[in-house]
Design a protein around this motif. Structure first.
Motif, PDB file in Angstrom:
ATOM      1  N   SER A  38       0.829  -1.208   0.000  1.00 24.79           N
ATOM      2  CA  SER A  38       0.000   0.000   0.000  1.00 24.79           C
ATOM      3  C   SER A  38       0.862   1.257   0.000  1.00 24.79           C
ATOM      4  O   SER A  38       0.553   2.230  -0.699  1.00 24.79           O
ATOM      5  N   LEU A  39       1.960   1.248   0.748  1.00 30.38           N
ATOM      6  CA  LEU A  39       2.858   2.409   0.782  1.00 30.38           C
ATOM      7  C   LEU A  39       3.565   2.588  -0.558  1.00 30.38           C
ATOM      8  O   LEU A  39       3.651   3.710  -1.085  1.00 30.38           O
ATOM      9  N   ALA A  40       4.083   1.484  -1.118  1.00 25.42           N
ATOM     10  CA  ALA A  40       4.767   1.570  -2.409  1.00 25.42           C
ATOM     11  C   ALA A  40       3.800   1.978  -3.521  1.00 25.42           C
ATOM     12  O   ALA A  40       4.118   2.834  -4.361  1.00 25.42           O
ATOM     13  N   GLY A  41       2.617   1.374  -3.522  1.00 27.34           N
ATOM     14  CA  GLY A  41       1.614   1.721  -4.513  1.00 27.34           C
ATOM     15  C   GLY A  41       1.173   3.174  -4.399  1.00 27.34           C
ATOM     16  O   GLY A  41       0.989   3.864  -5.409  1.00 27.34           O
ATOM     17  N   SER A  42       1.030   3.652  -3.170  1.00 29.10           N
ATOM     18  CA  SER A  42       0.638   5.050  -2.957  1.00 29.10           C
ATOM     19  C   SER A  42       1.685   6.002  -3.517  1.00 29.10           C
ATOM     20  O   SER A  42       1.354   6.996  -4.178  1.00 29.10           O
ATOM     21  N   ALA A  43       2.958   5.703  -3.243  1.00 35.34           N
ATOM     22  CA  ALA A  43       4.037   6.561  -3.739  1.00 35.34           C
ATOM     23  C   ALA A  43       4.034   6.607  -5.267  1.00 35.34           C
ATOM     24  O   ALA A  43       4.185   7.681  -5.880  1.00 35.34           O
ATOM     25  N   LEU A  44       3.855   5.451  -5.896  1.00 31.55           N
ATOM     26  CA  LEU A  44       3.832   5.403  -7.357  1.00 31.55           C
ATOM     27  C   LEU A  44       2.613   6.131  -7.932  1.00 31.55           C
ATOM     28  O   LEU A  44       2.724   6.848  -8.936  1.00 31.55           O
ATOM     29  N   LEU A  45       1.458   5.976  -7.279  1.00 34.51           N
ATOM     30  CA  LEU A  45       0.243   6.632  -7.755  1.00 34.51           C
ATOM     31  C   LEU A  45       0.343   8.151  -7.609  1.00 34.51           C
ATOM     32  O   LEU A  45      -0.115   8.899  -8.485  1.00 34.51           O
ATOM     33  N   LEU A  46       0.909   8.611  -6.505  1.00 34.35           N
ATOM     34  CA  LEU A  46       1.080  10.053  -6.324  1.00 34.35           C
ATOM     35  C   LEU A  46       1.997  10.629  -7.404  1.00 34.35           C
ATOM     36  O   LEU A  46       1.740  11.707  -7.946  1.00 34.35           O
ATOM     37  N   ARG A  47       3.054   9.905  -7.712  1.00 32.59           N
ATOM     38  CA  ARG A  47       3.979  10.351  -8.769  1.00 32.59           C
ATOM     39  C   ARG A  47       3.277  10.384 -10.125  1.00 32.59           C
ATOM     40  O   ARG A  47       3.401  11.356 -10.875  1.00 32.59           O
ATOM     41  N   ARG A  48       2.534   9.312 -10.428  1.00 34.63           N
ATOM     42  CA  ARG A  48       1.818   9.273 -11.698  1.00 34.63           C
ATOM     43  C   ARG A  48       0.727  10.337 -11.740  1.00 34.63           C
ATOM     44  O   ARG A  48       0.442  10.916 -12.790  1.00 34.63           O
ATOM     45  N   GLY A  49       0.096  10.617 -10.597  1.00 35.93           N
ATOM     46  CA  GLY A  49      -0.924  11.654 -10.539  1.00 35.93           C
ATOM     47  C   GLY A  49      -0.369  13.018 -10.892  1.00 35.93           C
ATOM     48  O   GLY A  49      -1.017  13.813 -11.610  1.00 35.93           O
ATOM     49  N   ARG A  50       0.835  13.310 -10.416  1.00 39.69           N
ATOM     50  CA  ARG A  50       1.470  14.591 -10.749  1.00 39.69           C
ATOM     51  C   ARG A  50       1.761  14.680 -12.248  1.00 39.69           C
ATOM     52  O   ARG A  50       1.612  15.744 -12.869  1.00 39.69           O
ATOM     53  N   VAL A  51       2.182  13.568 -12.834  1.00 47.44           N
ATOM     54  CA  VAL A  51       2.455  13.537 -14.277  1.00 47.44           C
ATOM     55  C   VAL A  51       1.182  13.810 -15.069  1.00 47.44           C
ATOM     56  O   VAL A  51       1.166  14.635 -16.004  1.00 47.44           O
ATOM     57  N   HIS A  52       0.086  13.141 -14.712  1.00 47.15           N
ATOM     58  CA  HIS A  52      -1.183  13.337 -15.427  1.00 47.15           C
ATOM     59  C   HIS A  52      -1.713  14.749 -15.230  1.00 47.15           C
ATOM     60  O   HIS A  52      -2.263  15.353 -16.171  1.00 47.15           O
ATOM     61  N   GLN A  53      -1.552  15.294 -14.034  1.00 44.52           N
ATOM     62  CA  GLN A  53      -2.007  16.656 -13.774  1.00 44.52           C
ATOM     63  C   GLN A  53      -1.226  17.655 -14.614  1.00 44.52           C
ATOM     64  O   GLN A  53      -1.800  18.599 -15.179  1.00 44.52           O
ATOM     65  N   ALA A  54       0.076  17.449 -14.721  1.00 39.73           N
ATOM     66  CA  ALA A  54       0.905  18.342 -15.536  1.00 39.73           C
ATOM     67  C   ALA A  54       0.492  18.282 -17.002  1.00 39.73           C
ATOM     68  O   ALA A  54       0.453  19.309 -17.698  1.00 39.73           O
ATOM     69  N   ARG A  55       0.165  17.091 -17.475  1.00 42.28           N
ATOM     70  CA  ARG A  55      -0.277  16.951 -18.865  1.00 42.28           C
ATOM     71  C   ARG A  55      -1.604  17.662 -19.092  1.00 42.28           C
ATOM     72  O   ARG A  55      -1.795  18.319 -20.133  1.00 42.28           O
TER      73      ARG A  55
END
Length: 405
Positions: free
Chosen positions: A378-395
Protein backbone atom coordinates in the motif's frame (compact mmCIF):
# COMPACT_ATOMS: atom_id res chain seq x y z
CA UNK A 1 -24.23 2.32 -20.05
CA UNK A 2 -24.93 5.38 -17.86
CA UNK A 3 -26.61 3.15 -15.28
CA UNK A 4 -23.64 0.76 -15.33
CA UNK A 5 -21.23 3.64 -14.74
CA UNK A 6 -23.32 5.02 -11.88
CA UNK A 7 -23.36 1.56 -10.34
CA UNK A 8 -19.58 1.37 -10.73
CA UNK A 9 -19.18 4.77 -9.06
CA UNK A 10 -21.39 3.74 -6.17
CA UNK A 11 -19.54 0.46 -5.77
CA UNK A 12 -16.16 2.18 -5.70
CA UNK A 13 -17.39 4.71 -3.15
CA UNK A 14 -18.76 2.01 -0.82
CA UNK A 15 -15.67 -0.18 -1.10
CA UNK A 16 -13.41 2.81 -0.52
CA UNK A 17 -15.15 3.74 2.72
CA UNK A 18 -15.20 0.07 3.71
CA UNK A 19 -11.48 -0.15 3.05
CA UNK A 20 -10.83 2.74 5.41
CA UNK A 21 -12.92 1.08 8.14
CA UNK A 22 -11.08 -2.18 7.47
CA UNK A 23 -7.74 -0.46 8.08
CA UNK A 24 -9.01 0.97 11.36
CA UNK A 25 -10.27 -2.46 12.48
CA UNK A 26 -6.96 -4.14 11.59
CA UNK A 27 -4.96 -1.45 13.39
CA UNK A 28 -7.21 -1.80 16.43
CA UNK A 29 -6.64 -5.57 16.53
CA UNK A 30 -2.87 -5.18 16.25
CA UNK A 31 -2.70 -2.54 18.97
CA UNK A 32 -5.07 -4.48 21.24
CA UNK A 33 -3.32 -7.85 21.06
CA UNK A 34 0.10 -6.24 21.55
CA UNK A 35 -1.05 -4.12 24.49
CA UNK A 36 -1.14 -5.06 28.20
CA UNK A 37 -4.78 -6.06 27.57
CA UNK A 38 -3.87 -8.59 24.87
CA UNK A 39 -5.27 -11.50 26.90
CA UNK A 40 -8.75 -9.98 26.72
CA UNK A 41 -8.50 -9.95 22.92
CA UNK A 42 -7.62 -13.64 22.86
CA UNK A 43 -10.43 -14.43 25.28
CA UNK A 44 -12.92 -12.54 23.12
CA UNK A 45 -11.91 -14.24 19.89
CA UNK A 46 -12.09 -17.68 21.51
CA UNK A 47 -15.51 -17.13 23.09
CA UNK A 48 -17.88 -19.84 21.85
CA UNK A 49 -21.35 -18.89 20.64
CA UNK A 50 -23.22 -22.18 20.22
CA UNK A 51 -26.44 -22.91 18.36
CA UNK A 52 -27.22 -26.18 20.06
CA UNK A 53 -30.27 -27.26 17.99
CA UNK A 54 -28.02 -27.22 14.91
CA UNK A 55 -24.99 -28.64 16.75
CA UNK A 56 -22.96 -25.56 15.83
CA UNK A 57 -20.35 -24.48 18.36
CA UNK A 58 -18.20 -21.81 16.74
CA UNK A 59 -16.02 -19.18 18.34
CA UNK A 60 -16.60 -15.50 17.64
CA UNK A 61 -13.59 -15.56 15.32
CA UNK A 62 -15.03 -18.51 13.41
CA UNK A 63 -18.47 -16.91 13.18
CA UNK A 64 -16.92 -13.89 11.48
CA UNK A 65 -14.87 -16.16 9.20
CA UNK A 66 -17.61 -18.64 8.28
CA UNK A 67 -20.71 -16.53 8.82
CA UNK A 68 -20.13 -12.82 8.17
CA UNK A 69 -17.81 -13.46 5.24
CA UNK A 70 -20.64 -15.36 3.55
CA UNK A 71 -22.34 -11.97 3.11
CA UNK A 72 -19.10 -10.53 1.74
CA UNK A 73 -18.91 -13.36 -0.80
CA UNK A 74 -22.61 -12.90 -1.63
CA UNK A 75 -21.94 -9.28 -2.57
CA UNK A 76 -18.88 -10.43 -4.55
CA UNK A 77 -21.09 -12.93 -6.39
CA UNK A 78 -23.66 -10.24 -7.19
CA UNK A 79 -20.94 -7.92 -8.47
CA UNK A 80 -19.35 -10.68 -10.56
CA UNK A 81 -22.73 -11.57 -12.11
CA UNK A 82 -23.40 -7.90 -12.92
CA UNK A 83 -19.96 -7.40 -14.43
CA UNK A 84 -20.33 -10.54 -16.56
CA UNK A 85 -23.80 -9.66 -17.86
CA UNK A 86 -23.97 -5.85 -18.14
CA UNK A 87 -20.61 -4.51 -16.90
CA UNK A 88 -17.01 -4.28 -18.05
CA UNK A 89 -16.62 -8.04 -18.40
CA UNK A 90 -19.62 -8.32 -20.72
CA UNK A 91 -17.58 -6.88 -23.61
CA UNK A 92 -14.96 -9.47 -24.66
CA UNK A 93 -12.55 -6.78 -25.90
CA UNK A 94 -12.65 -4.80 -22.65
CA UNK A 95 -12.77 -7.92 -20.53
CA UNK A 96 -9.70 -9.56 -22.04
CA UNK A 97 -7.06 -7.48 -20.24
CA UNK A 98 -8.41 -7.64 -16.64
CA UNK A 99 -9.16 -11.35 -17.04
CA UNK A 100 -5.66 -12.11 -18.32
CA UNK A 101 -4.14 -9.86 -15.63
CA UNK A 102 -6.15 -11.59 -12.91
CA UNK A 103 -5.05 -15.05 -14.07
CA UNK A 104 -1.42 -13.93 -14.09
CA UNK A 105 -1.94 -12.35 -10.66
CA UNK A 106 -3.19 -15.66 -9.24
CA UNK A 107 -0.91 -18.19 -10.94
CA UNK A 108 2.40 -16.35 -10.50
CA UNK A 109 2.09 -15.75 -6.72
CA UNK A 110 1.07 -19.39 -6.24
CA UNK A 111 4.09 -20.64 -8.19
CA UNK A 112 6.52 -18.34 -6.34
CA UNK A 113 5.05 -19.21 -2.94
CA UNK A 114 5.19 -22.93 -3.66
CA UNK A 115 8.77 -22.73 -4.94
CA UNK A 116 10.01 -20.70 -1.96
CA UNK A 117 8.17 -22.72 0.67
CA UNK A 118 8.43 -26.16 -0.91
CA UNK A 119 8.79 -28.84 1.75
CA UNK A 120 7.71 -26.72 4.70
CA UNK A 121 4.76 -28.01 6.79
CA UNK A 122 1.40 -26.94 5.39
CA UNK A 123 2.76 -25.74 2.05
CA UNK A 124 0.53 -28.23 0.23
CA UNK A 125 -2.24 -25.67 0.78
CA UNK A 126 -0.44 -22.56 2.06
CA UNK A 127 0.70 -21.71 -1.49
CA UNK A 128 -2.80 -20.27 -1.94
CA UNK A 129 -2.32 -17.56 0.73
CA UNK A 130 -0.95 -14.88 -1.66
CA UNK A 131 -3.31 -15.49 -4.59
CA UNK A 132 -6.05 -12.96 -3.69
CA UNK A 133 -6.06 -9.15 -3.91
CA UNK A 134 -8.13 -7.34 -1.28
CA UNK A 135 -10.51 -5.19 -3.30
CA UNK A 136 -11.66 -2.92 -0.44
CA UNK A 137 -8.14 -2.25 0.80
CA UNK A 138 -6.76 -1.65 -2.71
CA UNK A 139 -9.62 0.66 -3.75
CA UNK A 140 -9.26 2.63 -0.53
CA UNK A 141 -5.57 3.26 -1.28
CA UNK A 142 -6.40 4.12 -4.89
CA UNK A 143 -9.07 6.63 -3.79
CA UNK A 144 -6.74 8.32 -1.32
CA UNK A 145 -3.67 8.59 -3.54
CA UNK A 146 -4.79 8.09 -7.14
CA UNK A 147 -7.49 10.72 -7.57
CA UNK A 148 -5.55 12.45 -10.38
CA UNK A 149 -4.94 9.42 -12.57
CA UNK A 150 -7.49 8.47 -15.30
CA UNK A 151 -10.80 6.91 -14.27
CA UNK A 152 -9.95 3.89 -16.41
CA UNK A 153 -7.48 2.90 -13.67
CA UNK A 154 -10.35 2.33 -11.24
CA UNK A 155 -12.30 0.32 -13.81
CA UNK A 156 -9.25 -1.83 -14.57
CA UNK A 157 -8.49 -2.46 -10.89
CA UNK A 158 -12.11 -3.27 -10.03
CA UNK A 159 -12.56 -5.62 -12.99
CA UNK A 160 -9.27 -7.34 -12.21
CA UNK A 161 -10.21 -7.75 -8.55
CA UNK A 162 -13.63 -9.21 -9.40
CA UNK A 163 -12.05 -11.94 -11.56
CA UNK A 164 -9.32 -12.38 -8.94
CA UNK A 165 -12.02 -12.98 -6.31
CA UNK A 166 -13.68 -15.62 -8.49
CA UNK A 167 -10.40 -17.48 -8.96
CA UNK A 168 -9.64 -17.27 -5.23
CA UNK A 169 -13.10 -18.63 -4.47
CA UNK A 170 -12.48 -21.58 -6.80
CA UNK A 171 -9.17 -22.25 -5.03
CA UNK A 172 -10.92 -22.25 -1.65
CA UNK A 173 -13.59 -24.61 -2.98
CA UNK A 174 -11.00 -27.09 -4.24
CA UNK A 175 -8.42 -26.93 -1.45
CA UNK A 176 -10.60 -26.67 1.61
CA UNK A 177 -13.33 -29.15 0.86
CA UNK A 178 -12.94 -32.06 3.26
CA UNK A 179 -14.70 -35.40 2.96
CA UNK A 180 -18.05 -34.69 1.32
CA UNK A 181 -21.36 -35.58 2.94
CA UNK A 182 -23.41 -36.32 -0.17
CA UNK A 183 -26.85 -35.89 1.43
CA UNK A 184 -26.02 -32.41 2.73
CA UNK A 185 -24.52 -31.51 -0.66
CA UNK A 186 -27.78 -32.51 -2.33
CA UNK A 187 -29.72 -30.39 0.16
CA UNK A 188 -27.50 -27.41 -0.67
CA UNK A 189 -28.07 -28.02 -4.38
CA UNK A 190 -31.83 -28.09 -3.75
CA UNK A 191 -31.58 -24.74 -1.95
CA UNK A 192 -29.69 -23.25 -4.89
CA UNK A 193 -32.27 -24.63 -7.29
CA UNK A 194 -35.04 -23.13 -5.17
CA UNK A 195 -33.33 -19.74 -5.23
CA UNK A 196 -32.94 -19.89 -9.04
CA UNK A 197 -36.59 -20.94 -9.44
CA UNK A 198 -37.76 -18.09 -7.22
CA UNK A 199 -35.74 -15.66 -9.34
CA UNK A 200 -37.22 -17.09 -12.52
CA UNK A 201 -40.75 -16.81 -11.09
CA UNK A 202 -40.00 -13.19 -10.02
CA UNK A 203 -40.65 -13.91 -6.34
CA UNK A 204 -39.75 -10.86 -4.22
CA UNK A 205 -40.54 -11.76 -0.62
CA UNK A 206 -37.57 -12.31 1.74
CA UNK A 207 -39.68 -15.00 3.44
CA UNK A 208 -38.54 -17.29 0.62
CA UNK A 209 -34.96 -16.13 0.11
CA UNK A 210 -33.76 -15.80 3.70
CA UNK A 211 -34.63 -19.40 4.71
CA UNK A 212 -33.10 -20.70 1.45
CA UNK A 213 -29.87 -18.76 2.05
CA UNK A 214 -29.55 -19.92 5.66
CA UNK A 215 -30.32 -23.51 4.73
CA UNK A 216 -27.77 -23.44 1.88
CA UNK A 217 -25.09 -22.06 4.23
CA UNK A 218 -25.78 -24.74 6.86
CA UNK A 219 -25.95 -27.53 4.27
CA UNK A 220 -22.56 -26.61 2.82
CA UNK A 221 -21.11 -26.40 6.33
CA UNK A 222 -22.36 -29.89 7.10
CA UNK A 223 -21.33 -31.17 3.65
CA UNK A 224 -17.67 -30.33 4.36
CA UNK A 225 -17.47 -27.36 1.97
CA UNK A 226 -16.50 -23.93 3.24
CA UNK A 227 -19.94 -22.34 3.84
CA UNK A 228 -19.00 -18.88 2.54
CA UNK A 229 -19.21 -20.38 -0.95
CA UNK A 230 -22.98 -20.41 -0.52
CA UNK A 231 -22.88 -16.62 -0.82
CA UNK A 232 -21.04 -16.75 -4.14
CA UNK A 233 -23.42 -19.28 -5.68
CA UNK A 234 -26.53 -17.38 -4.56
CA UNK A 235 -25.08 -14.14 -5.91
CA UNK A 236 -24.40 -15.74 -9.29
CA UNK A 237 -27.95 -17.11 -9.42
CA UNK A 238 -29.52 -13.67 -8.90
CA UNK A 239 -31.08 -11.82 -11.83
CA UNK A 240 -29.21 -8.69 -12.97
CA UNK A 241 -31.38 -7.43 -15.85
CA UNK A 242 -34.51 -5.40 -15.21
CA UNK A 243 -37.93 -6.41 -16.48
CA UNK A 244 -40.24 -3.97 -18.22
CA UNK A 245 -41.61 -1.52 -15.67
CA UNK A 246 -39.06 -2.59 -13.04
CA UNK A 247 -36.93 0.15 -11.45
CA UNK A 248 -34.14 -2.13 -10.28
CA UNK A 249 -33.07 -5.70 -10.93
CA UNK A 250 -32.89 -7.97 -7.86
CA UNK A 251 -29.07 -8.00 -7.95
CA UNK A 252 -28.91 -4.21 -7.90
CA UNK A 253 -31.46 -3.97 -5.11
CA UNK A 254 -29.62 -6.56 -3.02
CA UNK A 255 -26.26 -4.87 -3.64
CA UNK A 256 -27.68 -1.56 -2.43
CA UNK A 257 -28.99 -3.32 0.66
CA UNK A 258 -26.06 -5.55 1.63
CA UNK A 259 -22.91 -3.97 0.24
CA UNK A 260 -22.72 -1.22 2.90
CA UNK A 261 -23.23 -3.90 5.59
CA UNK A 262 -20.56 -6.10 4.04
CA UNK A 263 -18.02 -3.31 3.53
CA UNK A 264 -18.79 -1.40 6.73
CA UNK A 265 -19.45 -4.23 9.19
CA UNK A 266 -18.76 -7.79 8.03
CA UNK A 267 -15.27 -7.33 6.56
CA UNK A 268 -14.05 -4.96 9.33
CA UNK A 269 -15.28 -7.38 12.01
CA UNK A 270 -13.46 -10.21 10.28
CA UNK A 271 -10.35 -8.00 10.16
CA UNK A 272 -10.73 -7.24 13.85
CA UNK A 273 -10.80 -10.93 14.77
CA UNK A 274 -8.23 -12.08 12.19
CA UNK A 275 -5.58 -9.36 12.42
CA UNK A 276 -4.66 -9.76 16.08
CA UNK A 277 -1.13 -11.06 15.57
CA UNK A 278 1.50 -10.64 18.33
CA UNK A 279 4.33 -8.69 16.71
CA UNK A 280 7.28 -9.29 18.98
CA UNK A 281 10.95 -9.41 18.04
CA UNK A 282 10.77 -13.15 17.39
CA UNK A 283 8.00 -12.77 14.81
CA UNK A 284 9.80 -9.95 13.01
CA UNK A 285 12.96 -12.02 12.91
CA UNK A 286 11.12 -14.99 11.41
CA UNK A 287 9.42 -12.86 8.75
CA UNK A 288 12.68 -12.61 6.83
CA UNK A 289 14.18 -15.98 7.66
CA UNK A 290 11.30 -18.47 7.82
CA UNK A 291 10.49 -20.00 4.43
CA UNK A 292 6.76 -20.01 5.06
CA UNK A 293 6.76 -16.28 5.80
CA UNK A 294 9.04 -15.59 2.84
CA UNK A 295 6.76 -17.58 0.55
CA UNK A 296 3.86 -15.28 1.49
CA UNK A 297 5.90 -12.07 1.26
CA UNK A 298 7.52 -12.89 -2.07
CA UNK A 299 4.34 -14.43 -3.42
CA UNK A 300 2.43 -11.21 -2.77
CA UNK A 301 5.03 -8.54 -3.53
CA UNK A 302 6.81 -10.16 -6.46
CA UNK A 303 4.15 -12.62 -7.62
CA UNK A 304 1.28 -10.16 -7.81
CA UNK A 305 3.32 -7.35 -9.36
CA UNK A 306 5.04 -9.56 -11.93
CA UNK A 307 1.92 -11.61 -12.61
CA UNK A 308 -0.45 -8.67 -13.14
CA UNK A 309 1.88 -6.27 -14.93
CA UNK A 310 4.02 -8.80 -16.79
CA UNK A 311 1.12 -10.78 -18.23
CA UNK A 312 -0.78 -7.56 -19.06
CA UNK A 313 2.24 -6.12 -20.89
CA UNK A 314 2.71 -9.34 -22.82
CA UNK A 315 -0.98 -9.57 -23.77
CA UNK A 316 -0.98 -5.98 -25.02
CA UNK A 317 2.24 -6.42 -26.98
CA UNK A 318 0.90 -9.61 -28.62
CA UNK A 319 -2.36 -7.87 -29.52
CA UNK A 320 -4.47 -10.22 -27.40
CA UNK A 321 -5.78 -7.36 -25.26
CA UNK A 322 -6.08 -3.57 -25.50
CA UNK A 323 -4.58 -1.12 -23.04
CA UNK A 324 -7.25 1.02 -21.27
CA UNK A 325 -7.69 4.56 -22.58
CA UNK A 326 -5.32 7.16 -21.12
CA UNK A 327 -3.59 4.50 -19.00
CA UNK A 328 0.16 4.18 -19.49
CA UNK A 329 2.35 1.23 -18.63
CA UNK A 330 3.70 3.05 -15.58
CA UNK A 331 0.13 3.56 -14.36
CA UNK A 332 -0.52 -0.13 -14.81
CA UNK A 333 2.65 -0.97 -12.90
CA UNK A 334 1.46 1.17 -9.96
CA UNK A 335 -1.90 -0.64 -10.02
CA UNK A 336 -0.09 -3.98 -10.14
CA UNK A 337 1.75 -3.06 -6.94
CA UNK A 338 -1.63 -2.34 -5.33
CA UNK A 339 -2.62 -5.85 -6.40
CA UNK A 340 -0.08 -7.12 -3.87
CA UNK A 341 -2.40 -5.98 -1.08
CA UNK A 342 -3.72 -9.29 0.16
CA UNK A 343 -5.87 -9.02 3.24
CA UNK A 344 -9.34 -10.45 3.75
CA UNK A 345 -9.11 -13.60 1.61
CA UNK A 346 -5.38 -14.07 2.31
CA UNK A 347 -6.00 -14.03 6.07
CA UNK A 348 -8.90 -16.45 5.59
CA UNK A 349 -6.76 -18.85 3.53
CA UNK A 350 -3.93 -18.63 6.10
CA UNK A 351 -6.30 -19.75 8.84
CA UNK A 352 -7.79 -22.53 6.72
CA UNK A 353 -4.48 -23.81 5.35
CA UNK A 354 -2.41 -23.78 8.53
CA UNK A 355 -4.95 -24.40 11.28
CA UNK A 356 -3.69 -27.96 11.84
CA UNK A 357 0.02 -27.21 11.48
CA UNK A 358 2.00 -27.30 14.72
CA UNK A 359 0.96 -25.24 17.72
CA UNK A 360 -0.69 -22.42 15.76
CA UNK A 361 2.47 -20.34 15.39
CA UNK A 362 2.47 -21.00 11.63
CA UNK A 363 -0.93 -19.32 11.29
CA UNK A 364 0.23 -16.28 13.25
CA UNK A 365 3.44 -16.04 11.22
CA UNK A 366 1.62 -16.28 7.90
CA UNK A 367 -0.92 -13.66 8.99
CA UNK A 368 1.90 -11.36 10.12
CA UNK A 369 3.51 -11.80 6.70
CA UNK A 370 0.21 -10.88 5.00
CA UNK A 371 -0.23 -7.79 7.17
CA UNK A 372 3.33 -6.52 6.77
CA UNK A 373 3.40 -7.17 3.03
CA UNK A 374 0.00 -5.54 2.48
CA UNK A 375 1.19 -2.44 4.31
CA UNK A 376 4.40 -2.36 2.26
CA UNK A 377 2.42 -2.75 -0.98
CA UNK A 378 0.00 0.00 0.00
CA UNK A 379 2.86 2.41 0.78
CA UNK A 380 4.77 1.57 -2.41
CA UNK A 381 1.61 1.72 -4.51
CA UNK A 382 0.64 5.05 -2.96
CA UNK A 383 4.04 6.56 -3.74
CA UNK A 384 3.83 5.40 -7.36
CA UNK A 385 0.24 6.63 -7.76
CA UNK A 386 1.08 10.05 -6.32
CA UNK A 387 3.98 10.35 -8.77
CA UNK A 388 1.82 9.27 -11.70
CA UNK A 389 -0.92 11.65 -10.54
CA UNK A 390 1.47 14.59 -10.75
CA UNK A 391 2.45 13.54 -14.28
CA UNK A 392 -1.18 13.34 -15.43
CA UNK A 393 -2.01 16.66 -13.77
CA UNK A 394 0.90 18.34 -15.54
CA UNK A 395 -0.28 16.95 -18.87
CA UNK A 396 -3.82 18.20 -18.28
CA UNK A 397 -2.54 21.67 -17.40
CA UNK A 398 -0.32 21.71 -20.49
CA UNK A 399 -3.26 20.77 -22.74
CA UNK A 400 -5.45 23.42 -21.11
CA UNK A 401 -2.74 26.03 -21.70
CA UNK A 402 -2.48 25.01 -25.37
CA UNK A 403 -6.25 25.41 -25.83
CA UNK A 404 -6.15 28.88 -24.30
CA UNK A 405 -3.39 29.93 -26.69
Amino acid sequence: MTQVRSELTRYLRTETVGGAILLIAAATALLWVNSPWGDSYVTLTETVLPIKPLHLELTLANWTKDGLLALFFFVAGLELKRELVVGELADPKRAALPIIAAVGGVVTPALIAFAVGFGTPGMDRAWAIPVATDIAFALAVLAMTGSRIPASARVFLLSLAVVDDLLAILVIAVLFTTSLALLWLLIAAACFAGWALAQWKRVRTPLVYVPLALAAWYALHEAGIHPTLAGVVLGLLTRVKTDAGEDEAPATRLEHMFQPISAGLCVPLFALFASGVPLDGKVFGQLFSDRLALSVILGLLLGKTIGIFGISWLAIRLGIATRPASLGYRDMFALSVLGAIGFTVSLLVAELALADVGDGSAVELAKAAVLVTSMAASLAGSALLLRRGRVHQARREARALEREE
